[in-house]
Scaffold this active site. Structure first.
Site, PDB file in Angstrom:
ATOM      1  N   TYR A 181      21.229  -0.364   9.275  1.00 50.20           N
ATOM      2  CA  TYR A 181      21.809  -0.306   7.892  1.00 50.20           C
ATOM      3  C   TYR A 181      22.989  -0.908   7.538  1.00 50.20           C
ATOM      4  O   TYR A 181      23.094  -2.077   7.835  1.00 50.20           O
ATOM      5  CB  TYR A 181      21.721   1.197   7.676  1.00 50.20           C
ATOM      6  CG  TYR A 181      21.830   1.672   6.364  1.00 50.20           C
ATOM      7  CD1 TYR A 181      20.878   1.198   5.157  1.00 50.20           C
ATOM      8  CD2 TYR A 181      22.993   2.506   5.716  1.00 50.20           C
ATOM      9  CE1 TYR A 181      20.821   1.527   4.055  1.00 50.20           C
ATOM     10  CE2 TYR A 181      22.817   2.941   4.263  1.00 50.20           C
ATOM     11  CZ  TYR A 181      22.030   2.437   3.555  1.00 50.20           C
ATOM     12  OH  TYR A 181      21.998   2.680   2.107  1.00 50.20           O
ATOM     13  N   VAL A 195     -12.760  11.418  -6.353  1.00 49.41           N
ATOM     14  CA  VAL A 195     -12.316  11.570  -4.712  1.00 49.41           C
ATOM     15  C   VAL A 195     -13.603  12.126  -4.115  1.00 49.41           C
ATOM     16  O   VAL A 195     -14.204  13.055  -4.316  1.00 49.41           O
ATOM     17  CB  VAL A 195     -11.486  12.622  -4.848  1.00 49.41           C
ATOM     18  CG1 VAL A 195     -10.978  12.957  -3.119  1.00 49.41           C
ATOM     19  CG2 VAL A 195     -10.197  12.328  -5.406  1.00 49.41           C
ATOM     20  N   LEU A 196     -14.337  11.249  -3.152  1.00 48.62           N
ATOM     21  CA  LEU A 196     -15.365  11.515  -2.394  1.00 48.62           C
ATOM     22  C   LEU A 196     -16.307  11.850  -3.302  1.00 48.62           C
ATOM     23  O   LEU A 196     -16.874  11.370  -4.245  1.00 48.62           O
ATOM     24  CB  LEU A 196     -14.963  12.466  -1.318  1.00 48.62           C
ATOM     25  CG  LEU A 196     -13.855  11.892  -0.283  1.00 48.62           C
ATOM     26  CD1 LEU A 196     -13.776  13.171   0.617  1.00 48.62           C
ATOM     27  CD2 LEU A 196     -14.174  10.955   0.658  1.00 48.62           C
ATOM     28  N   LYS A 217      -7.194   7.724   4.955  1.00 56.76           N
ATOM     29  CA  LYS A 217      -7.655   6.335   4.929  1.00 56.76           C
ATOM     30  C   LYS A 217      -6.347   5.577   5.825  1.00 56.76           C
ATOM     31  O   LYS A 217      -6.749   4.480   6.316  1.00 56.76           O
ATOM     32  CB  LYS A 217      -7.664   5.734   3.588  1.00 56.76           C
ATOM     33  CG  LYS A 217      -8.021   4.532   3.237  1.00 56.76           C
ATOM     34  CD  LYS A 217      -9.732   4.297   3.533  1.00 56.76           C
ATOM     35  CE  LYS A 217     -10.208   2.895   3.135  1.00 56.76           C
ATOM     36  NZ  LYS A 217     -10.358   2.812   1.604  1.00 56.76           N
ATOM     37  N   ASP A 225     -10.853   5.694  -4.774  1.00 56.01           N
ATOM     38  CA  ASP A 225     -11.215   7.012  -5.531  1.00 56.01           C
ATOM     39  C   ASP A 225     -10.763   7.167  -7.114  1.00 56.01           C
ATOM     40  O   ASP A 225     -10.416   7.785  -7.405  1.00 56.01           O
ATOM     41  CB  ASP A 225     -10.928   8.328  -4.596  1.00 56.01           C
ATOM     42  CG  ASP A 225     -11.546   8.364  -3.567  1.00 56.01           C
ATOM     43  OD1 ASP A 225     -12.526   7.557  -2.976  1.00 56.01           O
ATOM     44  OD2 ASP A 225     -11.025   9.288  -2.809  1.00 56.01           O
ATOM     45  N   ALA A 282     -25.681   3.167 -10.625  1.00 56.04           N
ATOM     46  CA  ALA A 282     -25.101   2.006 -11.266  1.00 56.04           C
ATOM     47  C   ALA A 282     -23.390   2.237 -11.458  1.00 56.04           C
ATOM     48  O   ALA A 282     -22.797   1.739 -12.482  1.00 56.04           O
ATOM     49  CB  ALA A 282     -25.565   1.740 -12.593  1.00 56.04           C
ATOM     50  N   ALA A 336     -19.554   1.844  -9.660  1.00 51.64           N
ATOM     51  CA  ALA A 336     -18.706   0.673  -9.346  1.00 51.64           C
ATOM     52  C   ALA A 336     -19.242   0.349  -7.816  1.00 51.64           C
ATOM     53  O   ALA A 336     -19.529  -0.944  -7.948  1.00 51.64           O
ATOM     54  CB  ALA A 336     -17.498   1.137  -8.941  1.00 51.64           C
ATOM     55  N   ALA A 337     -19.688   1.025  -6.836  1.00 52.65           N
ATOM     56  CA  ALA A 337     -20.122   0.644  -5.682  1.00 52.65           C
ATOM     57  C   ALA A 337     -21.400  -0.139  -5.734  1.00 52.65           C
ATOM     58  O   ALA A 337     -21.804  -1.368  -5.134  1.00 52.65           O
ATOM     59  CB  ALA A 337     -20.380   1.691  -4.798  1.00 52.65           C
ATOM     60  N   ASN A 364     -17.647   2.187   5.472  1.00 52.91           N
ATOM     61  CA  ASN A 364     -16.479   1.032   5.013  1.00 52.91           C
ATOM     62  C   ASN A 364     -15.300   0.783   6.152  1.00 52.91           C
ATOM     63  O   ASN A 364     -14.796  -0.132   5.935  1.00 52.91           O
ATOM     64  CB  ASN A 364     -15.883   1.728   3.931  1.00 52.91           C
ATOM     65  CG  ASN A 364     -16.733   1.645   2.515  1.00 52.91           C
ATOM     66  OD1 ASN A 364     -17.701   1.520   2.605  1.00 52.91           O
ATOM     67  ND2 ASN A 364     -15.928   1.758   1.466  1.00 52.91           N
TER      68      ASN A 364
END
Length: 762
Positions: free
Chosen positions: A39, A76-77, A94, A137, A195, A197-198, A319
């Site tokens: 520092y 989320v999930l 993650k 997510d 249909a 995002a994935a 993933n």
């Protein structure tokens, strides 16, 4: 897969220190000088360097190894829009995966903002902190606009893993599944159910691999996406079909080759599977309940090639196979982006890895020993340690070739070695041993040629250029084992010691053994019979110059192996004993432990030989021996029993080797704590030295000692047992040895054999 209960999950996250990740210092901080460097005032200097040259931020800070995992909690999930704070456990999880699989540091950031514009502004403001951004997510369609803007406005890698992670892993899986099925991606008909995002990202990547748009039918909750629908987002409209004869999933499935489900559980029926073309490919990726269960799909079409998102079925689309290694490669070249070229490079690297022999650590985790490329294994397992050395370099190379790398990698072999070290897969010591062995490969006999681990180790050692393996065993049986394990034995010598053509060798070896042990009652006939045993025959090959080193121990008891070694090879004339050493590579450094397998209750003479051989072996490994002779007492406090033998051995060693750093007897805490030792016993020859060699007073304590350290410190690398004191390089494994353990011992045996040859030349 074990059932996860609510109570167990809550206890896991709350017990001890709450959460799953922490920040730890990487520099010394114990003195005032350390703190002044960390520092004020020392920290000012790197600040000014970065002001002059912004890219120096990668040199002086953790930016190049720091990723932000960012969410707004809107998807989320499978829980939906539960809010930013509620998504924090997922983001911490993650971060844990980034660390354990890629060695990447993470700050999880939960942004309480659903407006895409304001969300992007928040991320852009904090971006200078990070080397990469992992979006997580965030619901569609906002996630498309958010990622597109951040990729445009930031000069660091940005990836929405929900889209591209699934796309990359499933594309690699699809590439291999089509190969297994014998189909061409340009010709197959694909049904994409979902249909979001994935699904959209997956389909784009399949097209990049060669899938044709006219062969793709995409469905959302309202059915097949067709051009006559007026409710389509721009992303969905890209995949609208002109066909009017299909509206439902049932109609779309007829005559299809591939089904990819990114939707919800139990919507695909057995009749739909039956309506597909031959060798259908089904990726039922809804989690935790797939679109159709694995059991139902197999019952409907036994030849189905199937993948799910679950770990309890073959070919899991996970993933974690991708994102740690993609970001690792991007960070290591200080990339400005993760582009399409880098994603495709990851796809091909992952796909190719599944075709290579599976390492033993993967088989151990999944309790199998025959994972080979085919219908039940066409995607690497998440625990495969080679992912980082295959995927990350491929991504880094693609970044360089596509012009987004700031700092190119010059030596990819060295880079792969660095990656193995990063995750503890390889150490400098083992890299040195393997490199040295590869410079002087020798002929090594592997006794238990039919054991899966032994045959895998022989093939791997051959591939690494460490040795020319010789397998003992029945050729037909060995080839059957190799075929089952998908191993190539074409360049590996197989010796069937029981075959008629080996009669001449058996007779020669028997004659030599009978002559050598004639005064011990050996006859030629008895010796000839012994040559039908693998240890006698294999060691005789080395003794008679038909091989350079010998590896055994997966089947045979140590007591039998030791007896055969003494009879066939013999102990070096300058010693009366031989022994084994284990090397422990710990966070505190390398420690050499002796004797771990051979001498049960050594007296002073045996302990003296053990100390001499330990010192010799430490030098063999290019280290300086600093030896503590251990016992339960310190420097004569107990004049009887084992301490007396240790005390006598120390006196002899100090008298014969006045320059050797050796002392004892002493307790292990005094051996390893030099401050404690020097304060209490300032007269010791080890004063001021960090002990690296521990000689235990008996076999029980030595064997228990190294195994205790190994069990309590999973990160500790153990190399051994390493034989010391025999006339020739005969080395032992044990029934617990992994393939890597055997390869490591092989490297030691090769160096041992080469050193012996050098001695004889002199």
């Amino acid at each position: 897969m074990a059932k996860i209960t609510k109570e167990a999950a809550l206890e896991y996250h709350s017990e001890g220190r709450p959460g799953k990740i922490e920040v730890t210092p990487t520099k010394p901080y114990s003195t005032q000088t350390d703190l002044s460097l960390a520092y004020s005032p020392g920290v000012a200097y790197p600040c000014l360097e970065i002001q002059q040259n912004p890219d120096d931020v990668y040199k002086y800070t953790d930016k190049g190894n720091l990723v932000a995992v960012i969410t707004n909690g809107t998807a989320v999930l499978g829980l939906g829009n539960i809010g930013a704070m509620s998504g924090k456990p997922v983001m911490e999880g993650k971060g844990l995966l980034f660390k354990i699989y890629g060695g990447i540091d993470v700050f999880d950031i939960e942004v309480d903002e659903t407006d895409p514009e304001k969300f992007c502004e928040a991320v852009e403001k904090i971006a200078p902190t990070f080397g990469g951004i992992n979006l997580e997510d965030i619901k569609a369609p906002e996630c498309f606009a958010i990622e597109e803007r951040l990729k445009r406005t930031l000069d660091i890698p940005v990836m929405h893993d929900d889209q591209h992670g699934t796309a990359i892993i499933s594309a690699a899986g699809l590439k291999n599944a089509l190969e297994v099925a014998g189909k061409n991606i340009a010709d197959v008909r694909l049904v994409i159910n979902g249909a979001g995002a994935a699904a959209i990202s997956c389909t784009k990547l399949y097209m990049a691999l060669g899938a044709r748009k006219e062969n793709i039918l995409m469905l959302d909750s309202k059915g097949v996406i067709t051009t006559d629908r007026t409710d389509l987002t721009p992303q969905k409209a890209l995949f609208a079909t002109d066909r009017r004869d299909v509206r439902t999933l049932e109609e779309a499935m007829r005559g299809s080759d591939v089904f990819v489900g990114l939707s919800k559980g139990n919507i695909l029926t057995q009749d739909m599977i039956r309506s597909m073309n031959e060798h259908p490919i089904v990726f039922a990726l809804a989690n935790p309940v797939p679109e159709i269960s694995y059991e139902d799909a197999i019952a409907a079409r036994p030849e189905v090639i199937m993948s799910t998102g679950r770990s309890d079925y073959p070919n899991q689309i996970n993933n974690v196979i991708g994102f740690p290694f993609i970001f690792r490669g991007a960070l290591d070249v200080h990339a400005k982006a993760i582009n399409e070229e880098m994603k495709l490079a990851a796809v091909h690297a992952i796909a190719e890895l599944a075709k290579k022999p599976v390492p033993d650590v993967v088989n151990e985790v999944y309790r199998v020993n025959d994972l080979t490329f085919g219908p039940k294994y066409f995607i690497p397992k998440p625990v495969d340690p080679r992912l980082i050395t295959e995927v990350s370099p491929a991504v880094a190379k693609a970044a360089m070739e596509s012009g987004v790398a700031r700092t190119p990698i010059r030596d990819f072999d060295a880079y792969k070695g660095k990656l193995r070290q990063l995750l503890g897969q390889e150490t400098k010591l083992m890299r040195y041993l393997h490199a040295t062995a590869a410079q002087h490969p020798q002929r090594v006999v592997f006794a238990e040629g039919g054991h899966p681990n032994m045959i895998k180790a022989a093939v791997q050692a051959k591939q690494e250029g460490i040795c020319q393996p010789i397998l003992l065993g029945n050729p037909d049986r060995l080839r059957r084992v190799a075929n089952r394990l998908k191993l190539d034995l074409s360049d590996i010598e197989i010796v069937d010691m029981r075959a008629d053509k080996e009669q001449g060798h058996r007779a020669t070896y028997a004659k030599h053994l009978a002559e050598k042990r004639a005064r011990e009652g050996y006859t030629f006939e008895e010796s000839y019979d012994k040559m039908y045993e693998r240890n006698y025959f294999g060691m005789s090959m080395v003794e008679n110059g038909d091989a350079d080193a010998f590896i055994t121990g997966l089947y045979t008891k140590y007591s039998n192996t030791i007896r055969v070694a003494k009879e066939v090879i013999g102990i070096r004339p300058e010693y009366n004993h031989f022994l084994t050493m284990h090397i422990l590579n710990t966070k505190r450094g390398v420690f050499y432990i002796a004797d771990t397998l051979i001498n049960r209750h050594p007296d002073a003479d045996a302990l003296t030989d053990i100390a001499k051989l330990a010192a010799h072996s430490v030098k063999f490994f290019n280290d300086t021996p600093k030896i503590a002779m251990l016992s339960y007492s310190n420097f004569g406090t107990d004049p009887d029993g084992t301490p007396r033998y240790v005390h006598e051995a120390v006196e002899r060693m100090q008298r014969e080797y006045p320059d050797l750093a050796i002392d004892g007897e002493m307790q292990v805490n005094f051996a390893l704590n030099k401050e404690l030792r020097d304060e209490k016993y300032p007269f010791t020859r080890l004063k001021g030295k960090d002990v690296n060699t521990l000689v235990f007073p008996n076999l029980s304590s030595a064997n228990s000692g190294y195994k205790l350290l190994q069990a309590l410190s999973p990160d500790t690398e153990v190399i051994g047992p390493i034989q010391m004191g025999l006339n020739k390089p005969i080395h032992f494994t044990d029934f617990e040895s992994s393939v890597r353990d055997i390869v490591n011992i092989t490297a030691v045996a090769v160096i041992d054999a080469y050193v012996e040859k050098i001695k004889h030349r002199k």
